[in-house]
Design a protein around this motif. Structure first.
Motif, PDB file in Angstrom:
ATOM      1  N   ASN A   1       0.815  -1.221   0.000  1.00  0.00           N
ATOM      2  CA  ASN A   1       0.000   0.000   0.000  1.00  0.00           C
ATOM      3  C   ASN A   1       0.847   1.270   0.000  1.00  0.00           C
ATOM      4  OD1 ASN A   1      -2.292  -1.694   0.177  1.00  0.00           O
ATOM      5  ND2 ASN A   1      -2.180  -1.677   2.412  1.00  0.00           N
ATOM      6  N   LEU A   2       1.937   1.242  -0.768  1.00  0.00           N
ATOM      7  CA  LEU A   2       2.773   2.426  -0.857  1.00  0.00           C
ATOM      8  C   LEU A   2       2.066   3.525  -1.655  1.00  0.00           C
ATOM      9  CD1 LEU A   2       6.261   0.789  -1.565  1.00  0.00           C
ATOM     10  CD2 LEU A   2       5.343   1.570   0.616  1.00  0.00           C
ATOM     11  N   LYS A   3       2.557   4.736  -1.484  1.00  0.00           N
ATOM     12  CA  LYS A   3       1.958   5.883  -2.167  1.00  0.00           C
ATOM     13  C   LYS A   3       2.463   5.955  -3.606  1.00  0.00           C
ATOM     14  CE  LYS A   3       1.415  10.894  -1.709  1.00  0.00           C
ATOM     15  NZ  LYS A   3       1.798  12.090  -0.915  1.00  0.00           N
ATOM     16  N   GLY A   4       1.537   6.151  -4.554  1.00  0.00           N
ATOM     17  CA  GLY A   4       1.925   6.282  -5.949  1.00  0.00           C
ATOM     18  C   GLY A   4       2.632   7.606  -6.200  1.00  0.00           C
ATOM     19  N   MET A   5       3.806   7.560  -6.782  1.00  0.00           N
ATOM     20  CA  MET A   5       4.618   8.752  -6.992  1.00  0.00           C
ATOM     21  C   MET A   5       4.732   9.128  -8.459  1.00  0.00           C
ATOM     22  SD  MET A   5       5.370   9.362  -3.831  1.00  0.00           S
ATOM     23  CE  MET A   5       6.638  10.619  -3.927  1.00  0.00           C
ATOM     24  N   ASP A   6       4.499   8.199  -9.376  1.00  0.00           N
ATOM     25  CA  ASP A   6       4.630   8.468 -10.803  1.00  0.00           C
ATOM     26  C   ASP A   6       3.307   8.950 -11.380  1.00  0.00           C
ATOM     27  OD1 ASP A   6       7.211   7.596 -10.489  1.00  0.00           O
ATOM     28  OD2 ASP A   6       6.785   5.550 -11.173  1.00  0.00           O
ATOM     29  N   MET A   7       3.365   9.402 -12.606  1.00  0.00           N
ATOM     30  CA  MET A   7       2.185   9.928 -13.273  1.00  0.00           C
ATOM     31  C   MET A   7       1.105   8.857 -13.439  1.00  0.00           C
ATOM     32  SD  MET A   7       2.661  13.138 -13.826  1.00  0.00           S
ATOM     33  CE  MET A   7       1.391  13.465 -15.039  1.00  0.00           C
ATOM     34  N   GLY A   8       1.491   7.632 -13.655  1.00  0.00           N
ATOM     35  CA  GLY A   8       0.529   6.548 -13.863  1.00  0.00           C
ATOM     36  C   GLY A   8      -0.044   5.985 -12.581  1.00  0.00           C
ATOM     37  N   GLY A   9       0.347   6.533 -11.428  1.00  0.00           N
ATOM     38  CA  GLY A   9      -0.165   6.039 -10.152  1.00  0.00           C
ATOM     39  C   GLY A   9       0.667   4.944  -9.539  1.00  0.00           C
ATOM     40  N   ALA A  10       1.760   4.533 -10.172  1.00  0.00           N
ATOM     41  CA  ALA A  10       2.628   3.485  -9.636  1.00  0.00           C
ATOM     42  C   ALA A  10       3.909   4.109  -9.101  1.00  0.00           C
ATOM     43  CB  ALA A  10       2.928   2.433 -10.702  1.00  0.00           C
ATOM     44  N   SER A  11       4.873   3.266  -8.734  1.00  0.00           N
ATOM     45  CA  SER A  11       6.161   3.720  -8.236  1.00  0.00           C
ATOM     46  C   SER A  11       7.214   2.675  -8.556  1.00  0.00           C
ATOM     47  CB  SER A  11       6.117   3.968  -6.718  1.00  0.00           C
ATOM     48  OG  SER A  11       5.219   5.018  -6.402  1.00  0.00           O
ATOM     49  N   ASP A  12       8.464   3.082  -8.409  1.00  0.00           N
ATOM     50  CA  ASP A  12       9.601   2.168  -8.566  1.00  0.00           C
ATOM     51  C   ASP A  12      10.352   2.144  -7.237  1.00  0.00           C
ATOM     52  OD1 ASP A  12       8.910   1.910 -11.278  1.00  0.00           O
ATOM     53  OD2 ASP A  12      10.073   3.692 -11.799  1.00  0.00           O
ATOM     54  N   PRO A  13       9.817   1.453  -6.231  1.00  0.00           N
ATOM     55  CA  PRO A  13      10.355   1.594  -4.874  1.00  0.00           C
ATOM     56  C   PRO A  13      11.605   0.744  -4.618  1.00  0.00           C
ATOM     57  CG  PRO A  13       8.458   0.136  -4.860  1.00  0.00           C
ATOM     58  CD  PRO A  13       8.605   0.617  -6.270  1.00  0.00           C
ATOM     59  N   TYR A  14      12.452   1.307  -3.780  1.00  0.00           N
ATOM     60  CA  TYR A  14      13.559   0.558  -3.186  1.00  0.00           C
ATOM     61  C   TYR A  14      13.682   1.016  -1.743  1.00  0.00           C
ATOM     62  CZ  TYR A  14      16.550   4.712  -3.713  1.00  0.00           C
ATOM     63  OH  TYR A  14      17.092   5.988  -3.623  1.00  0.00           O
ATOM     64  N   VAL A  15      14.389   0.240  -0.933  1.00  0.00           N
ATOM     65  CA  VAL A  15      14.492   0.505   0.506  1.00  0.00           C
ATOM     66  C   VAL A  15      15.945   0.791   0.861  1.00  0.00           C
ATOM     67  CG1 VAL A  15      14.065  -0.383   2.836  1.00  0.00           C
ATOM     68  CG2 VAL A  15      12.520  -1.002   0.960  1.00  0.00           C
ATOM     69  N   LYS A  16      16.132   1.845   1.644  1.00  0.00           N
ATOM     70  CA  LYS A  16      17.455   2.207   2.131  1.00  0.00           C
ATOM     71  C   LYS A  16      17.533   1.877   3.621  1.00  0.00           C
ATOM     72  CE  LYS A  16      19.095   6.120   0.727  1.00  0.00           C
ATOM     73  NZ  LYS A  16      19.336   7.588   0.609  1.00  0.00           N
ATOM     74  N   VAL A  17      18.572   1.151   4.003  1.00  0.00           N
ATOM     75  CA  VAL A  17      18.804   0.762   5.397  1.00  0.00           C
ATOM     76  C   VAL A  17      20.037   1.501   5.889  1.00  0.00           C
ATOM     77  CG1 VAL A  17      19.205  -1.143   6.994  1.00  0.00           C
ATOM     78  CG2 VAL A  17      17.798  -1.498   4.948  1.00  0.00           C
ATOM     79  N   GLN A  18      19.864   2.274   6.956  1.00  0.00           N
ATOM     80  CA  GLN A  18      20.948   3.122   7.441  1.00  0.00           C
ATOM     81  C   GLN A  18      21.106   2.978   8.946  1.00  0.00           C
ATOM     82  OE1 GLN A  18      20.305   7.298   6.780  1.00  0.00           O
ATOM     83  NE2 GLN A  18      22.479   7.796   6.899  1.00  0.00           N
TER      84      GLN A  18
END
Length: 420
Positions: free
Chosen positions: A291-308
């Motif tokens: 249920n991530l937030k859509g960030m692209d124009m088409g309503g989807a996203s290309d997510p990755y996770v950063k661990v710090q």
């Protein structure tokens, strides 16, 4: 010469009398044999059935007493089943009669002007749309320090909370923030299996006097679930412009149905933590997000996770997962291991953030969460569970927060500490 007189011989018919006397035994034997002949020919079907049954029983490789026992047990089982069916049918009949009786009673309340008495909602629909649902109550306190421009919100305890678990209990905790800025979100500890938790925690918010009179304090009570979304029990909203700040406010209030108009759902992320003290290894496994937030124009996203990792609130080590294309529910199952000594683990914070990858523009932050020595609420609980269960992975879902909220709470510095 005297004459000699001899007796006349017996007549011949006397011999016939003697011979006739033997006939009675012949006649007496006839009735004794007749019943025997007639008994063997009266019920031939019974005789054939007896013979068939005996032959059948002889073919069974069991003693006769065992066969009879099996027959008796089977007959009892059939009888019990029949009785159960009869009882069930009788109970259904009684239930229908009771329902009809209740309907007849409710019909008496009709006066021809309204049908309100006929409405009998189901148990699942009783609280639908009702503001009188009993969710429990919360004891809180409010205090404002004008010299420091600091608002102190105290969460004392709760009473008679609504049970959210199947066992008739809940695992409550309270989330506190100030609207409309919502720059900081605080959480209490989680209390297990109780409807009357005692928190006794205080949270400080930096806010000016002018902003205070335009703000609202929100206190939400949740039921904790490790592997699913947390259920909200109820909330309190206090308009700070209506509070008399000449003294400390401490009062009970009934929890109300939660409002959702200001909530921004950024999604959730699930990861596991494992720490081995003897080897000084911290392992973080990023499992999945949803249920991530859509960030692209088409309503989807290309997510990755950063661990710090941050040591003493200074950026230290970081890793990141692969990029999942065009999805709001990515699955990773990627593991990262860091060298963290036992002395360092008590001063470390783990920051997990989700980003949307863009090939041309700058990557956008989608949500963030941090755990460790400076965390509170569910994040601190997950970290404590990891430390109390060494060498065993502990997984949990977390709701993502905005980057602004996490950054204001953690206040990391960019300077990298010297290695030990």
């Amino acid at each position: 010469m005297p004459s000699t007189h001899q007796p006349n011989p017996l007549p011949t018919n006397t011999t016939h009398n003697v011979s006739f006397s033997w006939t009675p035994p012949i006649t007496t034997t006839i009735p004794t044999t007749l019943p025997i002949v007639t008994n063997t020919t009266i019920n031939p079907i019974v005789a054939v059935a007896d013979t068939f049954i005996n032959n059948l029983l002889d073919k069974i490789p069991l003693p006769r007493w065992a066969i009879y026992t099996i027959f008796v047990a089977g007959a009892l089982l059939i009888l019990i089943c029949c009785l159960c069916i009869c009882i069930k049918c009788c109970c259904k009949g009684k239930k229908k009669k009771r329902q009809k009786k209740d309907e007849n009673i409710n019909m008496k309340g009709v006066n021809g002007k309204t049908t309100m008495a006929l409405v009998q909602p189901d148990a699942a629909d009783v609280d639908y749309g009702s503001t009188k649902k009993q969710r429990g109550r919360l004891l809180y306190s409010l205090e404002y320090n004008g010299a420091l421009a600091e608002l102190i919100v105290g969460i004392k305890k709760a009473d008679s909370l609504m049970a959210m678990d199947l066992g008739g209990s809940s695992d409550p905790y309270v989330k506190v923030y100030i609207l409309p800025e919502k720059s900081k979100t605080c959480e209490t500890k989680v209390f297990r299996n109780t409807l009357n938790p005692i928190f006794n925690e205080q949270f400080q918010f930096q806010i000016s006097k002018s902003s205070l009179l335009k703000s609202t304090a929100v206190m939400k009570v949740f039921d904790f679930n490790r592997f699913s979304k947390h259920d909200i029990i109820g909330e309190l909203r206090v308009q700070l412009c209506q509070v008399d700040w000449n003294h400390v406010i401490e009062e009970w209030q009934d929890l109300a149905e939660p409002a959702k108009f200001e909530e921004e759902d950024l999604g959730e992320i699930c990861f596991s933590l494992r720490y081995v003290p003897t080897a000084g290894k911290l392992t973080v496994v990023i499992l999945e997000a949803k249920n991530l937030k859509g960030m692209d124009m088409g309503g989807a996203s290309d997510p990755y996770v950063k661990v710090q990792l941050a040591l003493d609130k200074k950026k230290w080590k970081k890793r990141k997962t692969s990029i999942k294309k065009k999805t709001l529910n990515p699955y990773y199952n990627e593991s990262f291991t860091f060298d963290v000594s036992f002395e360092q683990i008590q001063r470390v914070n783990l920051v997990v953030s989700v980003w949307d990858h863009d090939a041309v523009t700058r990557n956008d932050a989608m949500g963030k969460i941090f755990l460790g020595c400076d965390a509170t609420g569910n994040q601190l609980r997950h970290w404590a569970d990891m430390l109390s269960n060494p060498r065993r992975p502990v997984a949990q879902w977390h709701s993502l927060l905005s980057a602004e909220q996490v950054n204001s709470s953690l206040t990391l510095k960019k300077k990298i500490p010297l290695p030990f």
